[in-house]
Structures are given as structure tokens and as C-alpha cells.
Design a protein around this motif. Sequence first.
Motif, short mmCIF file in Angstrom:
data_model
loop_
_atom_site.label_atom_id
_atom_site.label_comp_id
_atom_site.label_asym_id
_atom_site.label_seq_id
_atom_site.Cartn_x
_atom_site.Cartn_y
_atom_site.Cartn_z
N GLU A 42 1.06 -0.98 0.27
CA GLU A 42 0.14 -0.03 0.09
C GLU A 42 0.47 1.19 0.20
N PHE A 43 1.88 1.61 0.34
CA PHE A 43 2.93 1.97 0.71
C PHE A 43 4.35 2.17 0.73
N GLY A 44 4.78 1.42 0.28
CA GLY A 44 6.36 1.08 -0.26
C GLY A 44 7.07 0.99 1.56
N LEU A 45 6.41 0.70 2.75
CA LEU A 45 7.84 1.41 3.47
C LEU A 45 7.78 -0.20 4.54
N THR A 46 8.16 -0.45 5.26
CA THR A 46 8.63 -1.66 5.78
C THR A 46 7.42 -1.29 7.38
N PRO A 47 7.69 -1.91 8.17
CA PRO A 47 6.15 -1.91 9.71
C PRO A 47 7.02 -0.82 10.09
N ALA A 48 8.11 -0.99 10.22
CA ALA A 48 9.07 0.23 11.46
C ALA A 48 8.41 1.74 10.81
N GLY A 49 8.48 1.95 9.56
CA GLY A 49 8.66 3.28 8.25
C GLY A 49 7.51 4.01 8.55
N TYR A 50 6.63 2.36 8.08
CA TYR A 50 4.94 2.99 8.72
C TYR A 50 4.67 3.59 9.85
N ARG A 51 5.19 2.96 11.07
CA ARG A 51 4.67 3.00 12.64
C ARG A 51 4.47 4.37 12.69
N ALA A 52 6.26 4.39 12.26
CA ALA A 52 7.14 6.31 13.26
C ALA A 52 6.53 7.11 11.73
N ARG A 53 5.40 6.35 11.42
CA ARG A 53 4.73 7.81 10.14
C ARG A 53 3.84 7.99 11.16
N VAL A 54 2.96 6.67 11.41
CA VAL A 54 1.58 7.47 11.95
C VAL A 54 2.37 7.29 12.99
N ALA A 55 3.02 7.60 13.82
CA ALA A 55 3.41 8.09 14.74
C ALA A 55 3.35 9.74 14.83
N GLY A 56 4.16 10.05 14.17
CA GLY A 56 4.35 11.38 13.89
C GLY A 56 3.35 12.06 13.66
N LEU A 57 2.85 11.74 12.86
CA LEU A 57 1.55 11.59 12.65
C LEU A 57 0.07 12.07 13.47
N LEU A 58 0.37 11.14 14.59
CA LEU A 58 -0.52 11.76 15.66
C LEU A 58 0.30 12.40 16.36
N SER A 59 1.11 13.47 16.43
CA SER A 59 1.27 13.76 17.84
C SER A 59 1.20 15.10 17.23
N ASN A 60 0.96 15.18 15.49
CA ASN A 60 0.24 16.85 15.76
C ASN A 60 -1.11 16.94 16.58
N PRO A 61 -1.41 18.12 17.33
CA PRO A 61 -2.51 17.65 17.95
C PRO A 61 -3.90 18.09 17.31
N GLU A 62 -4.14 18.53 16.02
CA GLU A 62 -5.02 18.17 15.25
C GLU A 62 -5.63 16.99 14.98
N ILE A 63 -4.32 16.24 14.79
CA ILE A 63 -5.35 14.94 14.77
C ILE A 63 -6.24 14.27 14.97
N GLN A 64 -6.57 14.31 16.49
CA GLN A 64 -7.37 14.35 17.39
C GLN A 64 -8.47 14.28 17.11
N ALA A 65 -8.46 15.83 16.28
CA ALA A 65 -10.31 15.82 15.87
C ALA A 65 -10.65 15.65 14.62
N MET A 66 -9.22 14.70 14.00
CA MET A 66 -10.38 13.76 12.54
C MET A 66 -10.52 12.84 12.47
#
Length: 86
Positions: A42-66
Motif C-alpha cells: 500500500e505505501f512502500g514502507l517497512t513496518p518500522a517506517g509505517y509505524r514511525a510515520r503514523v506516530a509522527g502524524l499522531l503527534s500533531n494535536p489537530e489530528i485528534q479532531a480528525m
Amino acid sequence: MKIRDTARGVPLPLDREDRHLLDFACRWLPFGGARSGDVLVEFGLTPAGYRARVAGLLSNPEIQAMVPSHFDLLRRSFGDARSSGH
């Protein structure tokens, strides 16, 4: 579940790929998370890369509203991925 494109009426700073990544993570939550092969295809990412990328997005406080109904589950699943390296 589809994430909302806005929070409090203000567009959030997410591109289409980021929204797709969060949609994908939410869709796989009931199944214990996505399989590594699905993430690669789906993304061309390793599991570690995927987890890091999602974690990075979740560190944005505005994501909670989404993703209000899934935010806590996502944070528990991905919140510490950046610090643990997994």
C-alpha cells in the motif's frame, strides 16, 4: 472509517497520502493492525517506517479532531513508535 478533512471548520495540514495513511491505520485497528505485506504494497514502507510515520502524524494535536473515535486506540498502537524504534 474515513477521517475528517477539517477540524473546527479549519482545513488541516494533511496531504492526501497522510489522510490515506490514517484511514488505513484506522481500518486495520479492529484486526490488531496491518500486516507488513499490506503496508509494503500500500505505501512502500517497512513496518518500522509505517509505524514511525503514523506516530509522527499522531503527534500533531489537530489530528485528534480528525479521528476522534479512534484517536486513543491509534495513540496506544502507534504513539510510542518513534521513541521505541518499532
